[in-house]
Design an enzyme around this catalytic site. Sequence first.
Site, PDB file in Angstrom:
ATOM      1  N   ASP A  18      -2.621   0.570   4.771  1.00  0.00           N
ATOM      2  CA  ASP A  18      -1.871   0.661   3.520  1.00  0.00           C
ATOM      3  C   ASP A  18      -2.715   1.320   2.433  1.00  0.00           C
ATOM      4  O   ASP A  18      -2.205   2.085   1.613  1.00  0.00           O
ATOM      5  CB  ASP A  18      -1.449  -0.743   3.059  1.00  0.00           C
ATOM      6  CG  ASP A  18      -0.339  -1.305   3.932  1.00  0.00           C
ATOM      7  OD1 ASP A  18       0.437  -0.522   4.506  1.00  0.00           O
ATOM      8  OD2 ASP A  18      -0.242  -2.547   4.042  1.00  0.00           O
ATOM      9  N   GLY A  19      -4.016   1.020   2.458  1.00  0.00           N
ATOM     10  CA  GLY A  19      -4.925   1.612   1.475  1.00  0.00           C
ATOM     11  C   GLY A  19      -4.967   3.136   1.584  1.00  0.00           C
ATOM     12  O   GLY A  19      -5.045   3.840   0.575  1.00  0.00           O
TER      13      GLY A  19
ATOM     14  N   ASN B 256       1.505  -0.471  -6.024  1.00  0.00           N
ATOM     15  CA  ASN B 256       1.296  -1.912  -5.864  1.00  0.00           C
ATOM     16  C   ASN B 256       1.303  -2.677  -7.180  1.00  0.00           C
ATOM     17  O   ASN B 256       2.099  -3.573  -7.372  1.00  0.00           O
ATOM     18  CB  ASN B 256      -0.061  -2.192  -5.206  1.00  0.00           C
ATOM     19  CG  ASN B 256      -0.004  -2.108  -3.690  1.00  0.00           C
ATOM     20  OD1 ASN B 256       1.060  -2.149  -3.100  1.00  0.00           O
ATOM     21  ND2 ASN B 256      -1.168  -2.010  -3.070  1.00  0.00           N
ATOM     22  N   GLU B 257       0.347  -2.317  -8.028  1.00  0.00           N
ATOM     23  CA  GLU B 257       0.183  -3.118  -9.241  1.00  0.00           C
ATOM     24  C   GLU B 257      -0.669  -2.411 -10.277  1.00  0.00           C
ATOM     25  O   GLU B 257      -1.414  -1.493  -9.958  1.00  0.00           O
ATOM     26  CB  GLU B 257      -0.444  -4.487  -8.937  1.00  0.00           C
ATOM     27  CG  GLU B 257      -1.935  -4.526  -8.702  1.00  0.00           C
ATOM     28  CD  GLU B 257      -2.370  -3.999  -7.345  1.00  0.00           C
ATOM     29  OE1 GLU B 257      -3.069  -2.973  -7.332  1.00  0.00           O
ATOM     30  OE2 GLU B 257      -2.017  -4.572  -6.313  1.00  0.00           O
TER      31      GLU B 257
ATOM     32  N   THR C 197       2.518  -8.348  -1.828  1.00  0.00           N
ATOM     33  CA  THR C 197       1.693  -8.823  -0.711  1.00  0.00           C
ATOM     34  C   THR C 197       0.246  -8.371  -0.827  1.00  0.00           C
ATOM     35  O   THR C 197      -0.578  -8.704   0.017  1.00  0.00           O
ATOM     36  CB  THR C 197       2.275  -8.303   0.621  1.00  0.00           C
ATOM     37  OG1 THR C 197       2.606  -6.917   0.469  1.00  0.00           O
ATOM     38  CG2 THR C 197       3.504  -9.081   1.024  1.00  0.00           C
ATOM     39  N   ALA C 198      -0.066  -7.590  -1.861  1.00  0.00           N
ATOM     40  CA  ALA C 198      -1.436  -7.093  -2.028  1.00  0.00           C
ATOM     41  C   ALA C 198      -2.220  -8.076  -2.894  1.00  0.00           C
ATOM     42  O   ALA C 198      -2.178  -9.275  -2.666  1.00  0.00           O
ATOM     43  CB  ALA C 198      -1.390  -5.680  -2.597  1.00  0.00           C
TER      44      ALA C 198
ATOM     45  N   SER D  62      -3.264 -12.712  -3.542  1.00  0.00           N
ATOM     46  CA  SER D  62      -4.542 -13.408  -3.728  1.00  0.00           C
ATOM     47  C   SER D  62      -4.605 -14.119  -5.069  1.00  0.00           C
ATOM     48  O   SER D  62      -5.375 -15.044  -5.249  1.00  0.00           O
ATOM     49  CB  SER D  62      -5.695 -12.418  -3.654  1.00  0.00           C
ATOM     50  OG  SER D  62      -5.650 -11.715  -2.452  1.00  0.00           O
TER      51      SER D  62
END
Length: 242
Positions: free
Chosen positions: A31-32, A103-104, A142-143, A147
């Site tokens: 994914d990265g 993602n964010e 989910t990334a 966490s």
Amino acid sequence: MKAAYLISLLSERGWTENRTNPDLVLCIGGDGTILRAIHEYMDQLDQLSFIGIHTGTLGFFTDFTEDELVSMLECLKSKPSMEEYSLIEAFFPETGNTLYALNEIRLESISQTLSLDITIDGDYFEKSNGSGICVSTQAGSTAINRSLNGAIIDEGLSVLQLVEIMPIAHRNHHTLRNPYVMRKDRVIELRSEPMREVICSYDNLKYKLQGETQVVIRLSEHRVRFARFRPYSYLRRLKNLF
Ligand code: NAP
Ligand code: MN
């Protein structure tokens, strides 16, 4: 697997390599790797789509494994369905600069407390004292959001999620603390004293603030397209996470 090998297999089948103006971007990795490719082609996103071949565990943005190469080459002959994901953006009104992420977006200060006044849709919401905040998309849930104890957002839902990073809480100061999953059209405005020791991370990239006092985060009109050549199971990917 080496890119050169895949390129040779593809050229045998009539494809041409075009790194400057591609229609389809094939990424080998995780994914990265796809995130890096998306940022590389950020200014051409409306002209191309991505497809990922994963070399580790099945990622959220990857559709084929290395040992499915032959079936992938077969699939490439058919017309894919396009799955679109909205990006998220951070706008800095003082400089006119905009950063995009799949993602964010995180605003973070590692060594000093970052005090942020958070306004949502023009309504004052809270003062966050801590290491910062993370605003993620459905795809990013989910990334790092995960966490940070954020919620996993199911596929197909278009929302934003705000979580605080290491918030300070005591008798005289508390914040919501729970992840806030909000409507996709919400506008999150952050204000602070001039931010110099603050990093704005957007996916795998980062920008060090230069004394800005204001950041506006919202879902962007820009989208990234994934070419799907076969059914995609979100649950299978989710199960791979733990
Ligand atoms: P990276 O090495 O490219 O990625 C870090 C890990 O996050 C990798 O295992 C990657 O999966 C995974 N990942 C990326 N996007 C994901 C998604 N949407 N859902 C589930 N897993 C995902 O690290 P980087 O270059 O520093 O940052 C890129 C992204 O990684 C950031 O957007 C951030 O969300 C994420 N990240 C996560 C953590 C964490 O969970 N604590 C820490 C740092 C960064 P692959 O192995 O498939 O590439
Ligand atoms: Mn992975």
